[in-house]
Design a protein around this motif. Structure first.
Motif, PDB file in Angstrom:
ATOM      1  N   PRO A  73     -88.363  65.249 -18.704  1.00 11.55           N
ATOM      2  CA  PRO A  73     -88.473  66.703 -18.781  1.00 11.55           C
ATOM      3  C   PRO A  73     -87.272  67.369 -19.448  1.00 11.55           C
ATOM      4  N   PRO A  98     -85.637  72.885 -18.391  1.00 15.57           N
ATOM      5  CA  PRO A  98     -86.460  73.443 -17.315  1.00 15.57           C
ATOM      6  C   PRO A  98     -85.646  74.339 -16.374  1.00 15.57           C
ATOM      7  N   GLY A 132     -89.753  59.414 -16.513  1.00 14.15           N
ATOM      8  CA  GLY A 132     -89.169  60.713 -16.187  1.00 14.15           C
ATOM      9  C   GLY A 132     -87.722  60.778 -16.655  1.00 14.15           C
ATOM     10  N   HIS A 133     -86.861  61.304 -15.797  1.00 11.51           N
ATOM     11  CA  HIS A 133     -85.442  61.422 -16.154  1.00 11.51           C
ATOM     12  C   HIS A 133     -84.614  60.254 -15.610  1.00 11.51           C
ATOM     13  N   ASN A 171     -91.353  60.518 -21.181  1.00  9.95           N
ATOM     14  CA  ASN A 171     -91.779  61.746 -20.508  1.00  9.95           C
ATOM     15  C   ASN A 171     -90.637  62.418 -19.749  1.00  9.95           C
TER      16      ASN A 171
END
Length: 185
Positions: A138, A103, A163-164, A136
């Motif tokens: 990113p 990202p 998430g991360h 999930n």
């Protein structure tokens, strides 16, 4: 196993030590924990990061368990390819996929290539390892993380949608880290 308890060595990602990060909080909590110190120069250099990890590991007498997050996982797998120091085990949390575009705000594929991160080592690790994978994240698809873990010979722990696994994803303390580290002891 030796009767000497292992030193837990934190291997942070590219953002180094973040005060609210689970690694920082865990290091403060554990009696026998240390961390790879932050770099002052060459912050994106894979070789400099691997050298810093090697220096930190070399300073420890006795068994070592590596606890890596994000790019710290990539530092660990690059280090394992180049060095022969016996490691008792490694917890590899939220590995990024440096082989696909990240990202905005993260290094580009070109920058990662120029700084020695690519290709990502995909050989079996010479020590037991656990990959803690988010569904999930990113920075890496779950499927890509499963592929890396299989190539490294790592056991996978499915964390679900976390998430991360960092403060931006709502994580300060991560109590599961202690139980996963205990499995490696």
């Amino acid at each position: 196993m030796s009767k000497i308890s292992p030193t837990i060595l934190m291997v942070p990602g590219l953002r180094d030590h973040v005060p609210e990060h689970w690694q920082t909080l865990l290091q403060a909590k554990l009696p026998k924990a240390d961390s790879v110190p932050p770099l002052e120069i060459d912050k994106l250099s894979c070789a400099a990061r691997v050298a810093a990890l090697d220096k930190a590991v070399s300073a420890i007498e006795g068994p070592v368990i590596l606890v890596a997050h994000s790019a710290g996982v990539m530092i660990t797998v690059h280090w394992a390819r180049r060095h022969a120091r016996k490691i008792h085990g490694a917890l590899l949390a939220a590995p990024p996929d440096f082989e696909t575009p990240l990202p905005s705000g993260y290094p580009t594929l070109d920058a990662l290539q120029k700084n020695g991160w690519l290709p990502c080592p995909r050989r079996p690790l010479p020590f037991p390892s656990i990959v803690a994978a988010s569904r999930n994240d990113p920075l890496a698809s779950y499927e890509r993380v499963l592929g890396m873990a299989a190539d490294w010979g790592s056991r996978v722990v499915d964390l679900g949608d976390v998430g991360h696994l960092n403060p931006a994803s709502g994580f300060g303390p991560w109590p599961m880290a202690e139980s996963l580290i205990h499995e490696l002891v």
